[in-house]
Design an enzyme around this catalytic site. Sequence first.
Site, PDB file in Angstrom:
ATOM      1  N   ASP B  52       0.815  -1.220   0.000  1.00  0.00           N
ATOM      2  CA  ASP B  52       0.000   0.000   0.000  1.00  0.00           C
ATOM      3  C   ASP B  52       0.842   1.260   0.000  1.00  0.00           C
ATOM      4  O   ASP B  52       2.044   1.236   0.283  1.00  0.00           O
ATOM      5  CB  ASP B  52      -0.877   0.030   1.268  1.00  0.00           C
ATOM      6  CG  ASP B  52      -2.125  -0.793   1.122  1.00  0.00           C
ATOM      7  OD1 ASP B  52      -2.798  -0.992   2.151  1.00  0.00           O
ATOM      8  OD2 ASP B  52      -2.415  -1.243  -0.004  1.00  0.00           O
ATOM      9  N   TYR B 110       7.215  -9.707   7.130  1.00  0.00           N
ATOM     10  CA  TYR B 110       7.020  -8.267   7.298  1.00  0.00           C
ATOM     11  C   TYR B 110       7.587  -7.854   8.653  1.00  0.00           C
ATOM     12  O   TYR B 110       7.667  -8.663   9.585  1.00  0.00           O
ATOM     13  CB  TYR B 110       5.524  -7.919   7.301  1.00  0.00           C
ATOM     14  CG  TYR B 110       4.892  -7.801   5.953  1.00  0.00           C
ATOM     15  CD1 TYR B 110       4.166  -8.867   5.405  1.00  0.00           C
ATOM     16  CD2 TYR B 110       4.973  -6.622   5.216  1.00  0.00           C
ATOM     17  CE1 TYR B 110       3.549  -8.748   4.163  1.00  0.00           C
ATOM     18  CE2 TYR B 110       4.362  -6.497   3.980  1.00  0.00           C
ATOM     19  CZ  TYR B 110       3.650  -7.568   3.451  1.00  0.00           C
ATOM     20  OH  TYR B 110       3.043  -7.450   2.224  1.00  0.00           O
TER      21      TYR B 110
END
Lengths: 269, 269
Positions: B52, B110
């Site tokens: 994003d 992540y």
Amino acid sequence: MKRIELIVAYDGTEYAGWQMQPNKETIEGVLNRELSRLLNEEIKVIGASRTDAGVHAEGAVCVFDTESRIPGEKFSYALNQSLPEDIRIRKSMEVASDFHPRKVPCRKTYRYSIWHDEFQKPTNQRYTHLIYTKLDIDAMMKACEYFKGKHDFKSICSVHTDVDNTERTIYDIHIEVTPEKSVLQSSGLINNSVIKYRERGPQQIDIYVTGNGFLYNMVRIIAGTLIDVGQGRIKAEDIPSILDGKNRQLAGQTAPAKGLTLVGYIYKK
Amino acid sequence: MKRIELIVAYDGTEYAGWQMQPNKETIEGVLNRELSRLLNEEIKVIGASRTDAGVHAEGAVCVFDTESRIPGEKFSYALNQSLPEDIRIRKSMEVASDFHPRKVPCRKTYRYSIWHDEFQKPTNQRYTHLIYTKLDIDAMMKACEYFKGKHDFKSICSVHTDVDNTERTIYDIHIEVTPEKSVLQSSGLINNSVIKYRERGPQQIDIYVTGNGFLYNMVRIIAGTLIDVGQGRIKAEDIPSILDGKNRQLAGQTAPAKGLTLVGYIYKK
């Protein structure tokens, strides 16, 4: 009137350094402007150090005098509302009215950060200097030892200095290596063989230097000299004769400003 | 025709995410443009993930096909000459022509980074989320354990998802705490007392999550939920019932994009 001390952090990338200059954005200029606006007084901060364009800070120190009745520790909150995001007051406090940050003995610490990898990493490229060749870090650590103590650092300061006395004391200088936390990249089979990401992973090499004061560009020249040691152009054992030579040409290049961060100060009681 | 894999790092601050969008700068858009220009072919990369707006990466993966005779490992050097400094190819290599990075099983990692201090620090504010209240890190570490394994993560994904299957497997989730290296700031005597900089020093809290795939906003919602645990709004022991409830409202807020970094991939042989 009271005197307030600010501990200031900044990302120096977009600034022409600490010291105010006409027609340029400087840390000092922003602080004076925002303080003057906040307090409706003409405020001029007195800084402990003047960092160059591109140099960063985690704990720069400055003071200013004000008639304001805002408590000392609240200035950080007030200022941080209006400062740009690349400058932050980490702490503020009232101090003795005669505390002048350049006239009190202190220990000052800088960090020079090297990114040791093939290419810059975007998320730290503003704050590190890329070295893509092999570095003998053990040799660099040995070389550090020769800088310790009280020396004439004339070889280790810019020729554009006009101080009388080039003697300084380095209380500590050491190197910390932080390997990058990464995942083993094994992907994209060719003939069913696994391709490893790297033989030696990327690492950040931080050179910490603490002294009683620094000549112009001294830490960046120490860093450049240690890089020369790491790359084999200078031997660690050469450092004493480089210092004795009192000649800037003997030392390494001045490493780029973006790798330098002013960590902070300890003032004596 | 050959297929080339790129391992890509980027500072996502100035981009509208990975995936191409009209009239917006995206990572995919920049890569397609620079590759097409370099190779004089129309190149469209196939990415492993679409991050994003504001999300960073250290090891994103994509592939593309080309007629070029440039050796696979040279693309990194060639591209890095023209890419903006907030995007870098860390490594490139030729891969099997049928290697599709979204269709091969993998482990994806992540990192969500929290800056635990009163204020943001300018030199990491682009890459961390500020939490200035007290955090019970032990409780957060306990809570991590409940996310491990194979679960229906429907509570932990954005309601704007339209996947059929919300089951995923988290292989590892843990927290690393890095105190800031700082100097004791003792200065500015008032009545001869020493002012300590902080009771508890500033620290970076990194939440690492490795899984076989992630739902939309899953890591950011895990981070927001762990922050709720750290601040006492949720108990670690509540996590199983949050998962069982299969209801987004039970979990924490979606933590801001800037704290999230895609660390990298491991593809199975």
